[in-house]
Design a protein around this motif. Sequence first.
Motif, mmCIF file in Angstrom:
data_model
loop_
_atom_site.group_PDB
_atom_site.id
_atom_site.type_symbol
_atom_site.label_atom_id
_atom_site.label_comp_id
_atom_site.label_asym_id
_atom_site.label_seq_id
_atom_site.Cartn_x
_atom_site.Cartn_y
_atom_site.Cartn_z
ATOM 1 N N LYS A 142 -29.957 19.949 33.493
ATOM 2 C CA LYS A 142 -30.918 19.709 32.547
ATOM 3 C C LYS A 142 -32.292 20.838 32.777
ATOM 4 C CE LYS A 142 -30.203 14.710 33.793
ATOM 5 N NZ LYS A 142 -30.269 13.237 33.964
ATOM 6 N N THR A 194 -30.810 20.278 20.974
ATOM 7 C CA THR A 194 -29.843 19.790 21.881
ATOM 8 C C THR A 194 -30.464 18.490 22.313
ATOM 9 O OG1 THR A 194 -30.233 21.579 23.206
ATOM 10 C CG2 THR A 194 -29.361 19.874 25.069
ATOM 11 N N LEU A 246 -31.229 23.380 30.812
ATOM 12 C CA LEU A 246 -30.275 22.899 29.013
ATOM 13 C C LEU A 246 -31.775 23.033 28.758
ATOM 14 C CD1 LEU A 246 -27.774 20.550 29.731
ATOM 15 C CD2 LEU A 246 -27.489 23.178 28.598
ATOM 16 N N LEU A 287 -22.824 28.758 29.364
ATOM 17 C CA LEU A 287 -24.000 28.368 28.450
ATOM 18 C C LEU A 287 -24.708 29.840 27.562
ATOM 19 C CD1 LEU A 287 -26.245 26.427 26.907
ATOM 20 C CD2 LEU A 287 -27.429 26.507 29.379
ATOM 21 N N VAL A 289 -25.343 16.349 25.823
ATOM 22 C CA VAL A 289 -25.476 16.188 27.056
ATOM 23 C C VAL A 289 -25.203 15.269 27.508
ATOM 24 C CG1 VAL A 289 -26.587 16.883 29.078
ATOM 25 C CG2 VAL A 289 -27.179 17.851 26.937
ATOM 26 N N ILE A 305 -25.882 20.829 20.968
ATOM 27 C CA ILE A 305 -25.940 20.905 22.187
ATOM 28 C C ILE A 305 -25.606 19.099 22.382
ATOM 29 C CG2 ILE A 305 -25.932 21.295 24.657
ATOM 30 C CD1 ILE A 305 -26.460 23.901 24.188
ATOM 31 N N ILE A 348 -22.091 18.523 27.666
ATOM 32 C CA ILE A 348 -21.728 19.289 28.704
ATOM 33 C C ILE A 348 -21.333 17.352 29.583
ATOM 34 C CG2 ILE A 348 -23.377 19.968 30.323
ATOM 35 C CD1 ILE A 348 -23.041 21.870 28.005
#
Length: 151
Positions: free
Chosen positions: A15, A29, A18, A140, A5, A3, A72
């Motif tokens: 956030k 991530t 996540l 998600l 961001v 992932i 994202i």
Amino acid sequence: MTIWVDADACPVVIKEMLYRAAERSQINTYFVANQMLKIPPSRFLHTIRVASGFDVADNEIVKLCEPQDLVITSDIPLAADVIAKQALALSPRGELFTRDNIGERLNLRDFFDTLRASGIQSGGPDAINQKDKQAFAGQLDKYLHQHANKP
């Protein structure tokens, strides 16, 4: 699966979702930003700091993402670029950008840019609300469920 961001503009509440999802799903991530970020300690959470400048973080995400990764972002051109690389793009409001809808979203973005350039104030987006948070969490979770166990 990774992932990515676009962290400079990502709301704190997203956030935080996540952070929990990465730990729970054990998925790497990466938060990409042009400023220092504080994230909780975890072997699944990482930051990448890029130089300041127009689209520097976006370009880094496009360079690093792979097919089936999740990005994202609320940045429509970035979403289009990662979709072209066969990655997936999800807005912090829970909108999944796809090959089917990204062209329309780019056209709408360009239209509003033209309005702003001509002096018409269109205002910015509303703050993230509970409906947005639920939509994001649902998308998600759907992504994690569909992709977490694939090689």
